[in-house]
Design a protein around this motif. Structure first.
Motif, PDB file in Angstrom:
ATOM      1  N   LEU A 141       0.753  -1.112  -0.020  1.00 44.95           N
ATOM      2  CA  LEU A 141       0.034  -0.216   0.031  1.00 44.95           C
ATOM      3  C   LEU A 141       0.793   1.107  -0.067  1.00 44.95           C
ATOM      4  O   LEU A 141       0.141   2.374  -0.263  1.00 44.95           O
ATOM      5  CB  LEU A 141      -0.920   0.186   1.199  1.00 44.95           C
ATOM      6  CG  LEU A 141      -2.100  -0.830   1.163  1.00 44.95           C
ATOM      7  CD1 LEU A 141      -2.792  -1.000   2.551  1.00 44.95           C
ATOM      8  CD2 LEU A 141      -2.868  -1.066  -0.021  1.00 44.95           C
ATOM      9  N   GLY A 142       2.405   1.230   0.175  1.00 46.58           N
ATOM     10  CA  GLY A 142       3.091   2.242   0.082  1.00 46.58           C
ATOM     11  C   GLY A 142       3.625   2.504  -1.046  1.00 46.58           C
ATOM     12  O   GLY A 142       4.269   3.576  -1.177  1.00 46.58           O
ATOM     13  N   ARG A 143       3.100   1.911  -1.989  1.00 45.14           N
ATOM     14  CA  ARG A 143       3.713   2.113  -3.445  1.00 45.14           C
ATOM     15  C   ARG A 143       2.454   2.137  -4.581  1.00 45.14           C
ATOM     16  O   ARG A 143       2.242   1.319  -5.334  1.00 45.14           O
ATOM     17  CB  ARG A 143       4.457   1.006  -3.852  1.00 45.14           C
ATOM     18  CG  ARG A 143       5.935   0.908  -3.057  1.00 45.14           C
ATOM     19  CD  ARG A 143       6.835  -0.539  -3.178  1.00 45.14           C
ATOM     20  NE  ARG A 143       7.914  -0.578  -2.304  1.00 45.14           N
ATOM     21  CZ  ARG A 143       8.877   0.126  -2.564  1.00 45.14           C
ATOM     22  NH1 ARG A 143       9.382   0.880  -3.440  1.00 45.14           N
ATOM     23  NH2 ARG A 143       9.929  -0.040  -1.602  1.00 45.14           N
ATOM     24  N   LEU A 144       1.837   3.086  -4.408  1.00 44.91           N
ATOM     25  CA  LEU A 144       0.444   3.528  -5.204  1.00 44.91           C
ATOM     26  C   LEU A 144       0.485   4.722  -5.985  1.00 44.91           C
ATOM     27  O   LEU A 144       1.255   5.793  -5.341  1.00 44.91           O
ATOM     28  CB  LEU A 144      -0.820   3.403  -4.390  1.00 44.91           C
ATOM     29  CG  LEU A 144      -0.930   2.176  -3.404  1.00 44.91           C
ATOM     30  CD1 LEU A 144      -2.262   2.162  -2.494  1.00 44.91           C
ATOM     31  CD2 LEU A 144      -0.990   0.774  -4.423  1.00 44.91           C
ATOM     32  N   PRO A 145      -0.352   4.885  -7.055  1.00 43.74           N
ATOM     33  CA  PRO A 145      -0.823   3.672  -7.765  1.00 43.74           C
ATOM     34  C   PRO A 145       0.185   2.554  -8.310  1.00 43.74           C
ATOM     35  O   PRO A 145       1.199   3.068  -8.678  1.00 43.74           O
ATOM     36  CB  PRO A 145      -1.556   4.409  -8.884  1.00 43.74           C
ATOM     37  CG  PRO A 145      -0.785   5.833  -9.337  1.00 43.74           C
ATOM     38  CD  PRO A 145      -0.189   5.980  -7.738  1.00 43.74           C
ATOM     39  N   ALA A 146      -0.493   1.416  -8.818  1.00 44.30           N
ATOM     40  CA  ALA A 146       0.562   0.513  -8.851  1.00 44.30           C
ATOM     41  C   ALA A 146      -0.193  -0.556  -9.865  1.00 44.30           C
ATOM     42  O   ALA A 146      -1.276  -0.735  -9.996  1.00 44.30           O
ATOM     43  CB  ALA A 146       1.030  -0.158  -7.716  1.00 44.30           C
ATOM     44  N   VAL A 147       0.597  -1.165 -10.656  1.00 43.98           N
ATOM     45  CA  VAL A 147       0.283  -2.483 -11.415  1.00 43.98           C
ATOM     46  C   VAL A 147       0.770  -3.699 -10.685  1.00 43.98           C
ATOM     47  O   VAL A 147       2.183  -3.782 -10.734  1.00 43.98           O
ATOM     48  CB  VAL A 147       0.743  -2.396 -12.996  1.00 43.98           C
ATOM     49  CG1 VAL A 147       0.217  -3.603 -13.709  1.00 43.98           C
ATOM     50  CG2 VAL A 147       0.142  -1.279 -13.552  1.00 43.98           C
ATOM     51  N   VAL A 148      -0.088  -4.379  -9.864  1.00 44.16           N
ATOM     52  CA  VAL A 148       0.465  -5.589  -9.233  1.00 44.16           C
ATOM     53  C   VAL A 148       0.400  -6.664 -10.221  1.00 44.16           C
ATOM     54  O   VAL A 148      -0.631  -7.108 -10.613  1.00 44.16           O
ATOM     55  CB  VAL A 148      -0.460  -5.855  -8.046  1.00 44.16           C
ATOM     56  CG1 VAL A 148       0.337  -6.849  -7.156  1.00 44.16           C
ATOM     57  CG2 VAL A 148      -0.371  -4.445  -7.231  1.00 44.16           C
ATOM     58  N   MET A 149       1.562  -7.388 -10.571  1.00 47.72           N
ATOM     59  CA  MET A 149       1.507  -8.669 -11.428  1.00 47.72           C
ATOM     60  C   MET A 149       1.995  -9.810 -10.609  1.00 47.72           C
ATOM     61  O   MET A 149       3.185  -9.954 -10.270  1.00 47.72           O
ATOM     62  CB  MET A 149       2.539  -8.213 -12.656  1.00 47.72           C
ATOM     63  CG  MET A 149       2.272  -6.986 -13.197  1.00 47.72           C
ATOM     64  SD  MET A 149       3.524  -6.576 -14.511  1.00 47.72           S
ATOM     65  CE  MET A 149       3.034  -7.817 -15.773  1.00 47.72           C
ATOM     66  N   LEU A 150       1.112 -10.920 -10.539  1.00 47.21           N
ATOM     67  CA  LEU A 150       1.344 -12.067  -9.972  1.00 47.21           C
ATOM     68  C   LEU A 150       2.036 -13.187 -10.938  1.00 47.21           C
ATOM     69  O   LEU A 150       1.301 -13.305 -11.743  1.00 47.21           O
ATOM     70  CB  LEU A 150       0.073 -12.618  -9.140  1.00 47.21           C
ATOM     71  CG  LEU A 150      -0.383 -11.726  -7.716  1.00 47.21           C
ATOM     72  CD1 LEU A 150      -1.049 -10.517  -8.209  1.00 47.21           C
ATOM     73  CD2 LEU A 150      -1.134 -12.849  -7.066  1.00 47.21           C
ATOM     74  N   THR A 151       3.190 -13.203 -10.886  1.00 51.01           N
ATOM     75  CA  THR A 151       3.704 -13.920 -12.085  1.00 51.01           C
ATOM     76  C   THR A 151       4.187 -15.496 -11.557  1.00 51.01           C
ATOM     77  O   THR A 151       5.134 -15.715 -12.409  1.00 51.01           O
ATOM     78  CB  THR A 151       5.218 -13.075 -12.482  1.00 51.01           C
ATOM     79  OG1 THR A 151       6.096 -12.875 -11.157  1.00 51.01           O
ATOM     80  CG2 THR A 151       5.003 -11.913 -12.875  1.00 51.01           C
ATOM     81  N   GLU A 152       3.728 -15.986 -10.478  1.00 48.91           N
ATOM     82  CA  GLU A 152       4.156 -17.256 -10.150  1.00 48.91           C
ATOM     83  C   GLU A 152       3.949 -18.319 -11.354  1.00 48.91           C
ATOM     84  O   GLU A 152       2.882 -18.309 -11.865  1.00 48.91           O
ATOM     85  CB  GLU A 152       3.241 -17.854  -8.993  1.00 48.91           C
ATOM     86  CG  GLU A 152       3.394 -19.165  -8.503  1.00 48.91           C
ATOM     87  CD  GLU A 152       4.862 -19.168  -7.752  1.00 48.91           C
ATOM     88  OE1 GLU A 152       5.384 -20.258  -7.576  1.00 48.91           O
ATOM     89  OE2 GLU A 152       5.276 -18.069  -7.240  1.00 48.91           O
TER      90      GLU A 152
END
Length: 260
Positions: A141-152
């Motif tokens: 939450l400290g790095r917004l706005p953001a594109v969160v990519m779940l790359t597993e």
């Protein structure tokens, strides 16, 4: 004065004279004088009985006038009006309480699927602390706005590079995997990408994070990894703008970047 009316003019047989009924026996003998002035004493006695009440004073006589009586009736009506208003207000309040407590039709869910691979959500990004490549705790939450990519399980190096090129400089890119960030980067070719501790010349930020318990995927309700990336777009207030459960190209979410 004539003698007592002893019914001496009855017809033979004792029937009523002139077709009129007889007086009741309990009345006794009724004497009708020829001169009504002889009844003056009886009249005075009756009038005295009718005037036994005390005489009306000035205010009583005023109150007994027709106009004053009408005003009194109007005042009584006005006195009852506030009571009627209060009763109506109570009834309206009770009715509104019943209406609010009465179960209505089920609401449509706020989250609706817009296509087979993309869904819109209105919830907030979970407040999680993940681990960066240096082993430090990082709040997403400290790095917004953001594109969160779940790359597993995803070979997403090209997707990450295309995303970096598509986003504005104020939008952070967070890549999340269960394994350590350094191992994930080496396995997917992300080792060639800069981390948050290596500023890029264009001012854009990419951070590789580790989620050992896969908490973020579970809280977002995403399925198991299938070789594609799951992309979550989050605005600066932490609100999830869009979730793409399976993504292999930046073109899938490029239109949503302008909403961050």
């Amino acid at each position: 004065m004539a003698g007592a009316s002893d019914n001496g003019d009855r017809p033979p047989g004792g029937g009523p004279s002139d077709g009129l009924p007889e007086f009741p026996e309990e009345w006794g003998v009724i004497v009708i004088p020829d001169d009504l002035s002889e009844l003056a004493d009886e009249v005075a006695a009756v009038r005295a009985e009718l005037h036994t009440a005390a005489p009306l004073n000035r205010w009583q006589r005023l109150a007994d006038r027709p106009t004053v009586r009408r005003l009194r009736r109007l005042g009584g009506l006005l006195t009852h009006t506030p009571a009627l208003i209060i009763i109506l207000a109570i009834l309206v309040t009770v009715a509104s309480l019943f209406a609010s407590a009465w179960p209505g039709p089920p609401r449509q869910p706020a989250t609706q699927r817009t296509s087979g691979a993309t869904e819109s959500r209105s919830d907030q990004l979970p407040a999680l602390d993940l681990i960066d490549s240096d082993g430090q705790s990082v709040s997403i939450l400290g790095r917004l706005p953001a594109v969160v990519m779940l790359t597993e399980g995803c070979d997403c190096a090209a997707l990450v590079r295309d995303t970096i090129a598509a986003v504005r400089s104020d939008i952070a890119i967070l890549t999340v995997s269960k394994v350590r960030a350094s191992a994930s980067a080496a396995a997917t070719g992300q080792g060639l990408l800069p981390t948050a501790r290596t500023p890029r010349a264009d001012g854009k930020t990419v951070t590789a994070l580790q989620d050992p318990t896969d908490t973020l995927r579970r809280q977002l309700g995403l399925g198991a990894p299938d070789g594609t990336a799951a992309v979550v777009l989050v605005d600066r207030l932490g609100k999830i703008v869009r979730v793409h459960p399976r993504t292999a190209s930046v073109e899938t979410f490029r239109p949503d970047l302008s909403r961050l």
